[in-house]
Scaffold this motif. Sequence first.
Motif, PDB file in Angstrom:
ATOM      1  N   PRO A   1      -3.079   9.976  -5.418  1.00 65.31           N
ATOM      2  CA  PRO A   1      -2.653   9.512  -4.090  1.00 65.31           C
ATOM      3  C   PRO A   1      -3.480  10.087  -2.948  1.00 65.31           C
ATOM      4  O   PRO A   1      -3.527   9.512  -1.864  1.00 65.31           O
ATOM      5  N   GLU A   2      -4.169  11.200  -3.194  1.00 64.02           N
ATOM      6  CA  GLU A   2      -4.987  11.794  -2.140  1.00 64.02           C
ATOM      7  C   GLU A   2      -6.214  10.943  -1.784  1.00 64.02           C
ATOM      8  O   GLU A   2      -6.797  11.116  -0.719  1.00 64.02           O
TER       9      GLU A   2
ATOM     10  N   SER B   1      -9.809   4.031  -1.802  1.00 69.85           N
ATOM     11  CA  SER B   1      -9.299   3.952  -3.166  1.00 69.85           C
ATOM     12  C   SER B   1      -9.183   2.494  -3.600  1.00 69.85           C
ATOM     13  O   SER B   1      -8.647   1.653  -2.876  1.00 69.85           O
TER      14      SER B   1
ATOM     15  N   PHE C   1      -6.043   7.669  -1.338  1.00 71.20           N
ATOM     16  CA  PHE C   1      -5.612   6.541  -0.511  1.00 71.20           C
ATOM     17  C   PHE C   1      -6.001   6.805   0.937  1.00 71.20           C
ATOM     18  O   PHE C   1      -5.839   7.906   1.437  1.00 71.20           O
TER      19      PHE C   1
ATOM     20  N   TRP D   1       0.833  -1.199   0.000  1.00 70.86           N
ATOM     21  CA  TRP D   1       0.000   0.000   0.000  1.00 70.86           C
ATOM     22  C   TRP D   1       0.871   1.254   0.000  1.00 70.86           C
ATOM     23  O   TRP D   1       0.621   2.198  -0.740  1.00 70.86           O
TER      24      TRP D   1
ATOM     25  N   SER E   1       0.567   6.358  -7.634  1.00 70.69           N
ATOM     26  CA  SER E   1      -0.807   6.488  -8.110  1.00 70.69           C
ATOM     27  C   SER E   1      -1.041   7.864  -8.748  1.00 70.69           C
ATOM     28  O   SER E   1      -0.391   8.847  -8.405  1.00 70.69           O
TER      29      SER E   1
ATOM     30  N   LYS F   1       0.924   4.032  -3.175  1.00 72.31           N
ATOM     31  CA  LYS F   1       0.397   5.386  -2.991  1.00 72.31           C
ATOM     32  C   LYS F   1       1.166   6.445  -3.781  1.00 72.31           C
ATOM     33  O   LYS F   1       0.561   7.221  -4.512  1.00 72.31           O
TER      34      LYS F   1
ATOM     35  N   GLY G   1      -5.547   1.217  -3.785  1.00 71.18           N
ATOM     36  CA  GLY G   1      -4.988   0.793  -2.499  1.00 71.18           C
ATOM     37  C   GLY G   1      -5.454  -0.594  -2.115  1.00 71.18           C
ATOM     38  O   GLY G   1      -4.690  -1.400  -1.580  1.00 71.18           O
TER      39      GLY G   1
END
Length: 71
Positions: free
Chosen positions: A25-26, A32, A28, A15, A22, A19, A35
């Motif tokens: 990423p916000e 998401s 996660f 994970w 990605s 992140k 994730g």
Amino acid sequence: MLPSIGSSASSLVAWAVAKPSSRTPEEFGKGSIEGLWASESSNNANVGGSLALAYIAYARFKGKRIHFEDD
């Protein structure tokens, strides 16, 4: 591959690696799907690594009888 690291640790590492790579990423930590995929795929891949020690022990003692004696 880290044999016997455990599914919890491997899921967390996967994970944490997924992140930053990605596009979003916000998201996660908020459900998401990326994730979830990272965590679950590492959890499934962890089984082979956990069995590595069992395979090594089998190869080492193959054909030998192991007796455990009570003290």
